[in-house]
Design an enzyme around this catalytic site. Structure first.
Site, PDB file in Angstrom:
ATOM      1  N   GLU A 103       0.926  -1.259   0.018  1.00 47.11           N
ATOM      2  CA  GLU A 103       0.189   0.022   0.055  1.00 47.11           C
ATOM      3  C   GLU A 103       0.899   1.183   0.067  1.00 47.11           C
ATOM      4  O   GLU A 103       1.935   1.278   0.392  1.00 47.11           O
ATOM      5  CB  GLU A 103      -1.089   0.051   1.276  1.00 47.11           C
ATOM      6  N   ASN A 117      -6.657   1.357   2.560  1.00 42.33           N
ATOM      7  CA  ASN A 117      -7.412   2.574   2.917  1.00 42.33           C
ATOM      8  C   ASN A 117      -6.943   3.864   2.028  1.00 42.33           C
ATOM      9  O   ASN A 117      -7.991   4.666   1.320  1.00 42.33           O
ATOM     10  CB  ASN A 117      -7.325   3.298   4.370  1.00 42.33           C
ATOM     11  N   ASN A 159     -12.080  -1.149  -0.975  1.00 40.75           N
ATOM     12  CA  ASN A 159     -11.468  -1.556   0.382  1.00 40.75           C
ATOM     13  C   ASN A 159     -12.157  -1.359   1.358  1.00 40.75           C
ATOM     14  O   ASN A 159     -12.712  -0.146   1.728  1.00 40.75           O
ATOM     15  CB  ASN A 159      -9.924  -0.920   0.352  1.00 40.75           C
ATOM     16  N   GLU A 160     -12.399  -2.377   2.270  1.00 42.76           N
ATOM     17  CA  GLU A 160     -13.061  -2.285   3.612  1.00 42.76           C
ATOM     18  C   GLU A 160     -14.177  -1.289   3.686  1.00 42.76           C
ATOM     19  O   GLU A 160     -14.064  -0.295   4.543  1.00 42.76           O
ATOM     20  CB  GLU A 160     -12.081  -1.642   4.616  1.00 42.76           C
ATOM     21  N   TYR A 164      -6.536  -8.960  11.532  1.00 49.82           N
ATOM     22  CA  TYR A 164      -5.296  -8.655  12.144  1.00 49.82           C
ATOM     23  C   TYR A 164      -5.361  -9.141  13.723  1.00 49.82           C
ATOM     24  O   TYR A 164      -6.531  -9.063  14.291  1.00 49.82           O
ATOM     25  CB  TYR A 164      -5.023  -6.910  11.944  1.00 49.82           C
ATOM     26  N   GLU A 184      -6.304  -9.366   3.411  1.00 49.89           N
ATOM     27  CA  GLU A 184      -5.351  -8.963   4.425  1.00 49.89           C
ATOM     28  C   GLU A 184      -5.204  -9.746   5.742  1.00 49.89           C
ATOM     29  O   GLU A 184      -6.397  -9.909   6.175  1.00 49.89           O
ATOM     30  CB  GLU A 184      -6.008  -7.189   4.904  1.00 49.89           C
ATOM     31  N   GLN A 224       1.439  -6.510   5.561  1.00 46.58           N
ATOM     32  CA  GLN A 224       1.790  -6.259   4.108  1.00 46.58           C
ATOM     33  C   GLN A 224       3.277  -6.609   3.820  1.00 46.58           C
ATOM     34  O   GLN A 224       3.750  -7.753   4.621  1.00 46.58           O
ATOM     35  CB  GLN A 224       1.971  -4.447   4.157  1.00 46.58           C
TER      36      GLN A 224
END
Ligand code: AHR
Length: 506
Positions: free
Chosen positions: A27, A72, A172-173, A244, A292, A353
């Site tokens: 990212e 993000n 994304n999200e 996460y 992710e 990442q």
């Protein structure tokens, strides 16, 4: 010492091991790109400004595909900013990470870097602050060979061949209130379906990922997936999962069992996909892109690193630069076990990442690049998991955790590659105090001609590789592996991740 038993059989495959499960994520965030993969002044930089020491580590890590450019970040990104003559590219504020983006690295440069490290490009489009048309424009720019305005602009910008990107993430999200352009499941589901349909009018064979939940603990989890898929089911190939994990309040026992959460996450999303499929009477199968996942000390980001202040928009700040311990690596190895246990439905995944930002690879500007502890389970699983994941039964003691209740001490998965005759067993011991003597049955395999094992462990579960001591932690051969014709055994030290490879005739 406690004991455990493991059973697997090559005649009982779960599903093929898809190479895309060993993907990662880069990212535009912190020092992932600038001062990470790209540092023109570095002694190892090539003519493009990419650090060759980092490229070597990425290649060694065995990363199959890389999701890009966010995260993000993508929800505020105008892709047009990052192509064309570099001295004409605008500098922008990145609202997601409160940073300044120079756009010196964009689609062309990143694709060229990926070609050097041998990984596939997986692109995310901005469905936060932009829409279907901009996604179509990026698709035409990337994938149309020539003869249209945007394909010809790409050619004029120096790239004759199309990038031919196969996997596309629809934003994304979008379930997260922190996301620029955050929407309800209903609104996002409609936009995603419309965008996927439009993109497939250009190329029906594109593989499209719709956003699932950004965590199993989101208040909308489950319902989000159901509603989004009810709009988009037949137009998409994957729904994403993000997860996460971090050790909280010194509760190492719960943290070591994080994969229990990932297992439950995957099972719930599979159930929801199959529910929507049943309601629609569809033959189409949607799978999971776990795009992710990692250990992330998010508390540290929120309370220490987070950038604020109207005048404070740094370039490539040190953000999310977690230093990973042996315990973190054991959790990462265990999360990979979870992904492989559902190889039938998790057919793509991205370790989040890759460099500097919650990453297996760290760099120092002008200095060294090194492997974090989490590098090892990823690299070895990517190198040794092949063929099919096998149904793997573990019988072990269990222990109580505050977060997940009673959990097994040992977790494992096995893969078998008919083409090479190699069986790989990936196994963790989550106990903090006890070595586990693991016995495994070999009756389903032919004669084993070679057997070896490597273990990641340390007397100090919090040992880490750092700039000052970059090789403090490494894999070690496990000499306790013993075989007879019908069985094997090995000692698994406390807080450890092990891979056993058994060679039979192909
Ligand atoms: O990987 C860091 C961030 O975590 C990503 O930008 C976002 O998608 C997630 O919340």
């Amino acid at each position: 010492m406690s004991t455990a038993r493991l059973f697997f059989d090559p005649r009982l495959p779960i599903g093929p091991v898809n190479r895309r499960v060993f993907g990662s994520f880069v990212e535009h965030l912190g020092r992932a790109v600038y001062d990470g993969i790209y540092e023109p002044g570095h002694p190892s930089a090539d003519e493009r400004g990419f650090r060759t020491d980092v490229m070597e580590l990425v290649t060694e890590l065995g990363v199959s595909a890389v999701r890009y450019p966010g995260g993000n970040f993508v929800s505020g990104f105008r892709w047009e900013d990052s192509v064309g003559p570099r001295d004409e590219r605008p500098t922008r504020l990145d609202l997601a990470w409160h940073s300044t983006e120079s756009n010196q690295i964009g689609l062309h440069e990143f694709a060229s870097w990926l070609e050097s490290v041998g990984s596939e490009l997986m692109l995310a489009v901005n469905l936060g602050t932009r829409g279907t048309l901009e996604a179509l424009d990026l698709l035409e720019y990337s994938n149309r060979e020539s003869g249209s305005a945007l394909a010809d602009r790409r050619i004029a910008n120096g790239r004759t061949e199309a990038f031919d990107v196969r996997m596309w993430c629809l934003g994304n999200e979008m379930d997260g209130p922190w996301q620029l352009g955050h929407r309800s499941a209903d609104d996002y589901g409609k936009l995603a379906a419309q965008t996927a349909r439009a993109m497939r009018m250009f190329d029906p064979a594109l593989e499209v990922v719709v956003c699932g939940s950004s965590s199993r603990h989101m208040p909308t989890f489950g319902e989000w997936e159901r509603v989004v898929l009810s709009h988009s089911y037949d137009d998409v190939d994957y729904i994403s999962c993000h997860a996460y994990y971090e050790e909280k309040n010194g509760d190492l026992g719960s943290f070591l069992a994080s994969a229990v959460d990932m297992d439950a996450f995957i099972e719930s999303v599979v159930a929801t996909i199959d529910h929507v499929r049943a309601v629609k009477g569809s033959d189409h199968v949607v799978n999971i892109s776990f795009d992710e996942w990692n250990v992330w000390y998010n508390d540290r980001f929120e309370n220490v690193d987070k950038i604020t202040g109207a005048q404070n928009w740094p370039v490539a700040p040190r953000l999310l630069e977690d230093s990973y311990s042996v315990a973190d690596a054991v959790v990462v190895g265990n999360l990979l076990i979870s992904l492989l246990k559902r190889a039938d439905r998790v057919t793509s995944a991205s370790l989040a990442q890759l460099v500097n930002v919650i990453a297996p690879i760290m760099t120092e500007p002008g200095g060294i690049a090194w492997r974090q502890t989490t590098f090892f389970p990823f690299a070895l699983t990517s190198a040794l998991a092949a063929g099919s994941a096998l149904a793997t039964r573990v019988e072990s003691d269990s222990y109580d955790t505050e977060t997940y209740g009673r959990v097994p001490v040992v977790d494992a998965v096995t893969t078998f590659d008919e083409a090479t005759g190699r069986t790989s067993v990936f196994v963790v011991n989550r106990s903090q105090t006890e070595t586990v003597s693991l016995a495994f049955d070999l009756t389903g395999l032919g004669a084993v001609t070679d057997a070896r094992a490597q273990t990641l462990t340390d007397d100090d579960a919090y040992a880490a590789n750092t700039l000052a001591d970059p090789e403090r932690v490494a894999m070690r051969p496990n000499d306790t592996l013993a075989l007879t014709d019908a069985a094997g055994s090995i000692d698994l030290p406390p807080v450890s991740w092990t891979v056993i490879t058994l060679q039979t005739a192909p």
